[in-house]
Write an enzyme that holds these catalytic residues in place. Structure first.
Site, short mmCIF file in Angstrom:
data_model
loop_
_atom_site.label_atom_id
_atom_site.label_comp_id
_atom_site.label_asym_id
_atom_site.label_seq_id
_atom_site.Cartn_x
_atom_site.Cartn_y
_atom_site.Cartn_z
N ASP A 106 0.69 -1.32 -0.05
CA ASP A 106 0.07 -0.02 0.03
C ASP A 106 0.86 1.40 -0.11
O ASP A 106 0.58 2.10 0.50
CB ASP A 106 -1.01 -0.02 1.14
CG ASP A 106 -0.35 -0.33 2.43
OD1 ASP A 106 1.02 -0.34 2.42
OD2 ASP A 106 -1.16 -0.43 3.31
N LYS A 157 5.48 4.38 17.66
CA LYS A 157 4.65 5.69 17.72
C LYS A 157 4.30 6.52 18.99
O LYS A 157 4.05 5.40 20.00
CB LYS A 157 3.59 5.69 16.53
CG LYS A 157 2.39 4.78 17.30
CD LYS A 157 1.41 4.91 16.03
CE LYS A 157 0.47 3.79 16.22
NZ LYS A 157 -0.36 3.56 15.04
N ASP A 214 1.46 6.13 2.26
CA ASP A 214 1.16 4.97 2.71
C ASP A 214 -0.37 5.04 2.36
O ASP A 214 -1.12 6.01 3.15
CB ASP A 214 1.41 4.67 4.26
CG ASP A 214 0.32 3.96 5.05
OD1 ASP A 214 -0.37 3.26 4.31
OD2 ASP A 214 0.50 3.94 6.20
#
Ligand code: GTP
Length: 326
Positions: A106, A157, A214
């Protein structure tokens, strides 16, 4: 040169467009999304693309076939169970060259894969990750490297983090013998299990310049659409002057208003007086007389009734053929 592309995910964040169509086969402007990837890979010498499939493999084959004329040949491998991003590469072991590219399916990008390949060869790495610098790194994991490009550590993250950072671009060069060490027959993640296990043992990375996105959410779908139409990524696409792409096989009433910014796919009809802006009308969809569509994606075959208003919606058909919003 060979690339293995991971296309087994369910694409849940792009629902309802991905209930019946795997993400790589979803149309982006004028072609299935994966065709941008194969064009990019082909421009760096890839002539064979193995698609590691899990979800809806037959639908993928029906849309993508053997690949585009003159582009890399497509081969399909189908997993019977979810194996995760590293498990899927391990599953392909018998089909892999000694050195090959592996990519998340993707990624819309024109990063310099040749420089990634060359660094991999020069360092003698077992795996080399392409990195991409984002200005806001809060929603991504970061990768720290030393001057030689050796990976030092991965960090998760962190919504409180501010500023730029280098993220994993889902673009790798791998050695087959490293892949052979991934445990077979179970789900393994490349990001959270395999790469941490080989950090300090031949794992390198390289920051890459160019375009990268993405393509996983409706917001990114829109960004990618306008980036393609407005020429921020290298590819050929037909547009008229105000950021509008209209398929020659669409039927638009002359009194309808299309744009600024719009994609109108093949087989689409737009009725008299309708207004469409900042939106994508996918193949075979319909916008009735006087309807208004703004900042929305109208999925394949979905009808917007005459006089209706659609704003900030992603409409598509679920498994039962009912039209649902994201
Ligand atoms: P979401 O459900 O919206 O998160 O989408 P996704 O699962 O398609 O994407 P995610 O970002 O989780 O995965 C990154 C890439 O790896 C995507 O291109 C997926 O198609 C692919 N992928 C994820 N899991 C697997 C798997 O088990 N097998 C294979 N072959 N590919 C996978």
């Amino acid at each position: 040169m060979q690339a293995l592309v991971l296309v087994g995910g369910r694409g849940t964040r792009l629902r309802p467009l991905t209930y019946g169509t795997p993400k790589p086969a979803v149309t982006l402007v004028d072609r299935p999304f994966l065709n941008y990837m194969t064009e990019w890979l082909g421009s760096h010498g890839v002539d064979e693309v193995i698609l590691a499939c899990g979800f809806l493999p037959d639908e993928l084959k029906a849309v993508l076939g053997d690949g585009e004329p003159g582009g890399p040949k497509l081969k399909y491998l189908v997993e019977e169970e979810t194996l995760g991003t590293a498990g899927a590469i391990r599953f392909a072991l018998d089909h892999l060259d000694e050195t090959f590219f592996a990519l998340n399916g993707d990624v819309l990008a024109d990063l310099d894969l040749t420089s990634l390949w060359n660094q991999h060869a020069e360092t003698g790495a077992r795996a080399t990750l392409g990195l991409y610098e984002v200005s806001d790194s809060s929603s991504y994991g970061l990768v720290d490297i030393d001057e030689e490009g050796q990976v030092l550590q991965f960090s998760e993250k962190d919504p409180n983090r501010t500023g730029a950072g280098l993220i994993n671009a889902g673009t790798y060069v791998l050695q087959r013998d490293a892949v052979a060490e991934i445990p077979a027959g179970r789900e393994v993640s490349i990001e959270t299990e395999f790469y941490p296990s080989i950090t300090g043992k031949g794992l390198y990375a390289r920051p890459l310049d160019g375009y990268w996105m993405d393509f996983g959410t409706p917001e990114r779908y829109f960004e990618a659409t306008w980036d393609i139409i407005e020429g921020r990524i290298h590819t050929q696409v037909r547009t008229n002057s105000d950021g509008v792409h209209v398929s020659p096989e669409a039927e638009i009433d002359p009194s309808a208003t299309i744009g600024p910014r719009a994609v109108v796919g093949p087989g689409v009809t737009v009725g008299a007086g309708a207004k469409v802006n900042g939106s994508v009308l996918l193949e075979g969809s319909e916008v009735g007389k006087g309807a208004e569509v703004e900042a929305s994606i109208i999925g394949p075959g979905v009808k917007v009734a005459a006089g209706d208003t659609v704003g900030d919606e992603v409409l598509g058909k679920n498994q039962n053929g009912e039209v649902v919003n994201a």
